[in-house]
Design an enzyme around this catalytic site. Structure first.
Site: not given
Length: 364
Positions: A39, A328, A331
């Site tokens: 991600s 977040d 990340h």
């Protein structure tokens, strides 16, 4: 009068020629850029998967014109590197890469993916490292068709950069999640890192067999400093969780040693290690040097310092996003990604990379 007109025409043509010259954009430093990862660098491959690990909704992408599937308010590290390498556009996701555009490269990264097949499975569908390599095999077949023969394709691909950023989910969504996975009961941290590197090497050999010759291998960042880790395991909510970071350093040290081993064994290829952990630690330790004010909380999220969950659909994020290291719970923000990407491309310290940075790798 005739002499004057001739001179005026020559000057006009020269001005026009120079103007057109300035409009011609130089070719990128390498013909293509292939990206494998999770991600941290996914740019949309998970959008169509039955997965909880998706970022195709607001507020993700708020500073990039809207959600794209990137787990950021804007760019990822590989977006920054693609810019610095001179590409006109960001490298497209495998799920959306059209036709001959694959000749510029493809992003195969998938949120929740790991080196191990089972990592991240509690979040739903994801494309594991081996699955991403399989997708690259399909791309290579298309490159052969476009260029006409295997020799031409092999020569072309040997000049491209292959970026790999995997391993985070093998810890975050495997080793340190004993309620779902048994790995922490079967392996101590040294054994686990050794097994991950063994599996990692298997996939590198496959990529090599399909023409890859320039490898940039990204280490795991300081996961123990993320808002999620702080919310779960830090007593004061500020001190990084050492048991996580310690395990990450073991993996990184083994990956760096693997780079040295591979450079000794594969003389027609070049491997380099990108020290994401070290750069991130520098940012966390000296935030003011980079314009950051908040290092222990997320710009959007739920729970303690936004560390319990990622951004909820429609949730308004903080306004001063460039002052946050984390976007977040897991990340980095666009601002942090930009710094990490720049120092991977052009090292500012001998600790940033080993043995060379991406700008040097591109020139080989």
């Amino acid at each position: 009068m005739e002499s004057y007109l001739r001179k005026w025409c020559l000057i006009s043509m020269l001005v026009l020629f120079l103007s057109l010259g300035f409009l011609v954009k130089a070719e990128p430093q390498v013909p293509c850029y292939f990206i494998f990862g999770d991600s941290l660098v996914d740019n949309g491959n998970n959008n169509g998967l039955a997965s909880m690990a998706r970022a195709d909704y607001f507020p993700y992408g708020i500073d990039m014109g809207g959600p794209t599937g990137r787990f950021s308010n804007g760019k990822t590290t590989v977006d920054e590197i693609a810019e610095l390498l001179g590409f006109d556009n960001y490298i497209p996701a495998y799920s959306a890469a059209p036709g001959q555009q694959i000749l510029r490269g493809v992003n195969y990264a998938s949120a929740a993916a790991g080196i191990r097949e089972e990592s991240g499975q509690q979040l739903g569908q994801r494309i594991t490292f081996s699955g991403q390599v399989q997708n690259h095999k399909n791309t290579v077949s298309q490159v052969v068709q476009i260029l006409g023969d295997e020799n031409s394709a092999a020569d072309y691909l040997s000049k491209c950069i292959y970026s790999i950023s995997l391993g985070s989910n093998d810890y975050l969504n495997n080793y340190f999640m004993p309620q779902y996975y048994s790995t922490s009961r079967r392996y101590n941290p040294e054994q686990y890192a050794a097994d991950l590197i063994r599996l990692y090497l298997d996939q590198l050999k496959v990529l090599y067999s399909y023409g890859a010759r320039k490898f940039a291998l990204g280490g795991i960042g300081a996961i123990g400093c993320s808002p999620n880790a702080l919310a779960q395991g830090s007593l004061n909510g500020r001190t990084c969780v050492e048991r996580i970071n310690s395990a990450n350093r073991i993996f990184n040290n083994r990956l760096k040693s693997l780079v040295q081993q591979l450079n000794n064994n594969y003389h027609d290829a070049k491997f380099t290690y990108l020290n994401a952990y070290g750069v991130f630690q520098d940012i966390i330790t000296n935030p003011a040097n980079y314009g950051f004010r908040v290092t222990n909380a997320a710009c959007c999220g739920v729970g303690r310092n936004g560390g319990q969950l990622t951004c909820l659909p429609g949730q308004p994020p903080c306004l001063n996003r460039d002052e946050y290291v984390f976007w977040d719970a897991f990340h980095p923000s666009d601002a942090a990604n930009t710094i990490i990407g720049r120092r991977s491309y052009k090292a500012e310290s001998t600790l940033d990379v080993y043995p060379i940075d991406i700008s040097t790798l591109a020139q080989l």
